[in-house]
Design a protein around this motif. Structure first.
Motif, PDB file in Angstrom:
ATOM      1  N   LEU A   5      48.605  95.958 -16.713  1.00  0.00           N
ATOM      2  CA  LEU A   5      48.372  95.714 -15.124  1.00  0.00           C
ATOM      3  C   LEU A   5      49.046  94.491 -14.795  1.00  0.00           C
ATOM      4  O   LEU A   5      48.641  93.572 -15.335  1.00  0.00           O
ATOM      5  N   VAL A   6      50.046  94.695 -13.844  1.00  0.00           N
ATOM      6  CA  VAL A   6      50.731  93.529 -13.571  1.00  0.00           C
ATOM      7  C   VAL A   6      50.676  93.690 -11.904  1.00  0.00           C
ATOM      8  O   VAL A   6      50.492  94.720 -11.349  1.00  0.00           O
ATOM      9  N   TYR A   7      50.942  92.452 -11.125  1.00  0.00           N
ATOM     10  CA  TYR A   7      50.989  92.400  -9.758  1.00  0.00           C
ATOM     11  C   TYR A   7      52.189  92.122  -9.298  1.00  0.00           C
ATOM     12  O   TYR A   7      52.759  91.043  -9.751  1.00  0.00           O
ATOM     13  N   ILE A   8      52.844  92.827  -8.404  1.00  0.00           N
ATOM     14  CA  ILE A   8      54.146  92.509  -7.731  1.00  0.00           C
ATOM     15  C   ILE A   8      53.840  92.502  -6.362  1.00  0.00           C
ATOM     16  O   ILE A   8      53.377  93.487  -5.574  1.00  0.00           O
ATOM     17  N   SER A   9      54.052  91.354  -5.616  1.00  0.00           N
ATOM     18  CA  SER A   9      53.834  90.975  -4.338  1.00  0.00           C
ATOM     19  C   SER A   9      52.346  91.511  -3.906  1.00  0.00           C
ATOM     20  O   SER A   9      52.121  91.961  -2.718  1.00  0.00           O
ATOM     21  N   PRO A  12      48.903  96.182  -7.180  1.00  0.00           N
ATOM     22  CA  PRO A  12      49.032  96.394  -8.741  1.00  0.00           C
ATOM     23  C   PRO A  12      49.825  97.480  -9.140  1.00  0.00           C
ATOM     24  O   PRO A  12      49.915  98.534  -8.576  1.00  0.00           O
ATOM     25  N   TYR A  13      50.414  97.194 -10.274  1.00  0.00           N
ATOM     26  CA  TYR A  13      51.230  98.393 -10.966  1.00  0.00           C
ATOM     27  C   TYR A  13      50.939  98.442 -12.663  1.00  0.00           C
ATOM     28  O   TYR A  13      50.620  97.248 -13.160  1.00  0.00           O
ATOM     29  N   GLU A  25      46.469 103.225  -9.208  1.00  0.00           N
ATOM     30  CA  GLU A  25      45.632 104.012  -8.357  1.00  0.00           C
ATOM     31  C   GLU A  25      44.226 103.106  -8.321  1.00  0.00           C
ATOM     32  O   GLU A  25      43.844 102.775  -9.464  1.00  0.00           O
ATOM     33  N   MET A  26      43.697 102.648  -7.145  1.00  0.00           N
ATOM     34  CA  MET A  26      42.494 101.775  -7.034  1.00  0.00           C
ATOM     35  C   MET A  26      41.318 102.890  -6.886  1.00  0.00           C
ATOM     36  O   MET A  26      41.343 103.731  -5.960  1.00  0.00           O
TER      37      MET A  26
END
Length: 40
Positions: A5-9, A12-13, A25-26
Motif C-alpha cells: 500500500l502506497v499513497y500518491i497525493s 491510497p494505491y 478500495e476503501m
C-alpha cells in the motif's frame, strides 16, 4: 511477493509485484486487499 500500500497525493494505491499501481478500495476507512489471479 505481496502488494504494498502506497499513497500518491494522499490517495491510497496498491503497488503490485510487477510495479504497476491500482487504486485501493476503501471499506470502513481501511484498504481492501487486491488480488490478481493469472491463468495460462
Amino acid at each position: 511477493m505481496s502488494n504494498k500500500l502506497v499513497y500518491i497525493s494522499g490517495m491510497p494505491y496498491w503497488m503490485t509485484p510487477e510495479g504497476s499501481f491500482m487504486a485501493a478500495e476503501m471499506k470502513d476507512g481501511l484498504p481492501v486487499e487486491h488480488y490478481v489471479v493469472k491463468s495460462k
